[in-house]
Motif scaffolding. Structure first.
Motif: not given
Length: 478
Positions: A163-165, A238-240, A272-274
């Motif tokens: 979440d923070e990243a 981007i997360a991957i 979740y990151f997205a």
């Protein structure tokens, strides 16, 4: 603040810090006798003491919330509903166990889940070997999907490091809120050399939204995606590309049992990151509070759909900046639950279906309309629920579309903060009585009951009254 007795938790905290009662009382600025009364549940824990605990030890006061107690009670009720136990455990006993011996309660829940998994694996193995097929088919083996779903449930649907990243990148790059798709595409190309290409309706397999060619560094997207969906797919990629080591580290710590579960968890964490990037935590929480959690207004503000907003609202549990603790669920017309996330104590049953009196099912009869419901569980806790249908089309005229009902719920004590409570009588006395599912529900006189609760012995009179809906048509012998 209602009376809350947390003596065992307070005593455990003191023992973990290796403090005497006198030392802890001095740190909290209270008398030794008062601390002794607190630890023996003779006096309730008060807000000043909670604040003193926070000041002295940096504890999140949420750790002393009775929400955790209610969540554990729900888990224990399901774990101990096995008819093989030979007796029914009263709610008062479950509450006593959850309050005074939570570690023992959690151990019982864990043992039950391991027992259930072993039983399911044994049944599956028997089926493969051709032994006792009827018994084997009665219990379906756990799936990787359910294992990943339980992982997010155990983490209250909040993964702080991701979440923070995600929020940090969105704020540093000044991605335009609500119109992120072009900016994210440019970020992918400039930082990773990945070019986004939209298909011509026939290049991607049916139903596929994104396909990444790592060798050519080309990301193909479906032309059917709306701008908000495009932004979500860009952020997932981007997360991957940037955080795959972090994703794998979280997965390794979780201890998933097989590669399928680990693969699904990686996708779930990337998604979740997205969500955290397209709907950055601080900005999204501020807007949610400003608009009193109006889902459709938030969708317009951030350029995403109704379901995406609901999903993100169920993840706002950052310490010291918490939103309303929501529960999120998505079902189809047949009652299959394809998504369920809980930021707090509401428990979704794993034994049988959900309750037909729940307004999430009524939403199918009112497509596109937001329905509200005040619902009371068997433990007398009352919740405000919001439900609406969402549809996902796959093509042009005549092509089948997927329709789901999504629901967002919270404890009634938060109702005043939500726009959907306007004009609604939030008196718990008028709430609709619902349950977690017929097999674990205690409401014997429910007109919609489909079968008896697990472990409930029936006598001949009950079979004629409470349980008539599933009694056979044959006459009962006298």
């Amino acid at each position: 603040m209602k009376k809350t007795f947390m003596g065992v938790r307070l005593k455990r905290l003191r023992e973990e810090r290796r403090l005497t009662q006198a030392a802890l009382a001095a740190k909290l600025g209270i008398s030794l006798s008062y601390l002794n009364q607190l630890e023996n549940n003779q006096r309730p824990l008060t807000l000043p003491v909670l604040l003193a605990l926070n000041s002295a030890f940096g504890l999140d006061v949420q750790s002393f919330s009775d929400d955790d107690e209610a969540r554990l009670i729900a888990d224990l009720r399901e774990a101990l509903a096995d008819p093989a136990l030979g007796e029914t455990i009263a709610t008062a006993d479950l509450r006593e166990l959850a309050l005074n011996m939570p570690a023992v309660g959690r151990a019982l829940v864990t043992l039950n889940r391991k027992y259930r998994l072993a039983t399911e694996q044994s049944a599956a193995l028997s089926a493969r070997l051709g032994e006792d097929r009827q018994a084997a088919s009665a219990i379906l083996p756990s799936t990787p999907f359910e294992e990943v779903r339980d992982f997010f449930y155990a983490h209250n649907n909040h993964i702080p490091e991701l979440d923070e990243a995600a929020e940090a990148i969105a704020m540093r790059m000044k991605f335009p809120i609500g119109q992120m798709a072009p900016a994210l595409a440019a970020y992918l190309e400039s930082r990773h050399g990945v070019k986004a290409v939209f298909d011509t309706f026939d290049e991607l397999p049916s139903g596929t939204q994104r396909k990444f060619d790592a060798r050519a560094k080309v990301m193909r997207l479906s032309r059917r995606l709306r701008p908000g969906q495009q932004a979500f797919q860009f952020a997932t990629q981007i997360a991957i590309l940037e955080f795959d080591n972090e994703l794998r580290s979280i997965i390794d710590k979780a201890g998933f049992t097989n590669d399928d579960a680990r693969g699904l968890a990686r996708i779930g964490l990337a998604n979740y990151f997205a969500g955290a990037m397209v709907l950055p935590y601080t900005v999204f929480l501020s807007e949610a509070e400003r608009w009193r959690y109006d889902i459709e207004l938030l969708g317009h503000r951030f350029g995403v759909g109704f379901e995406t907003v609901c999903h993100r609202l169920s993840a706002l549990q950052r310490p010291n900046a918490r939103g309303i603790p929501f529960f999120f669920i998505r079902v189809d017309r047949a009652g299959n639950i394809s998504k369920r996330q809980s930021a707090t104590d509401f428990h979704f049953s794993r034994v049988g279906g959900t309750c037909p009196l729940w307004n999430v099912y009524e939403a199918f009869a009112n497509p596109g309309r937001v329905l509200t419901q005040l619902a009371r569980m068997p433990d007398e806790r009352t919740y405000l629920w919001i439900a609406r249908t969402v549809s996902h089309g796959q093509g042009g005229y005549g092509a089948p579309a997927k329709t789901f009902a999504v629901a967002l719920g919270c404890d009634v004590r938060h109702a005043e903060r939500i726009v959907y409570s306007q004009g609604l009588n939030i008196d718990p006395a008028v709430a609709t009585p619902i349950g977690m599912g017929c097999k674990v529900c205690e409401r014997l006189d429910c007109p919609q009951r489909a079968f008896p609760p697990i472990g409930r012995a029936l006598n001949i009179d009950e079979s004629r009254s409470h349980f008539a809906p599933y009694a056979t048509s044959a006459p009962i012998a006298q």
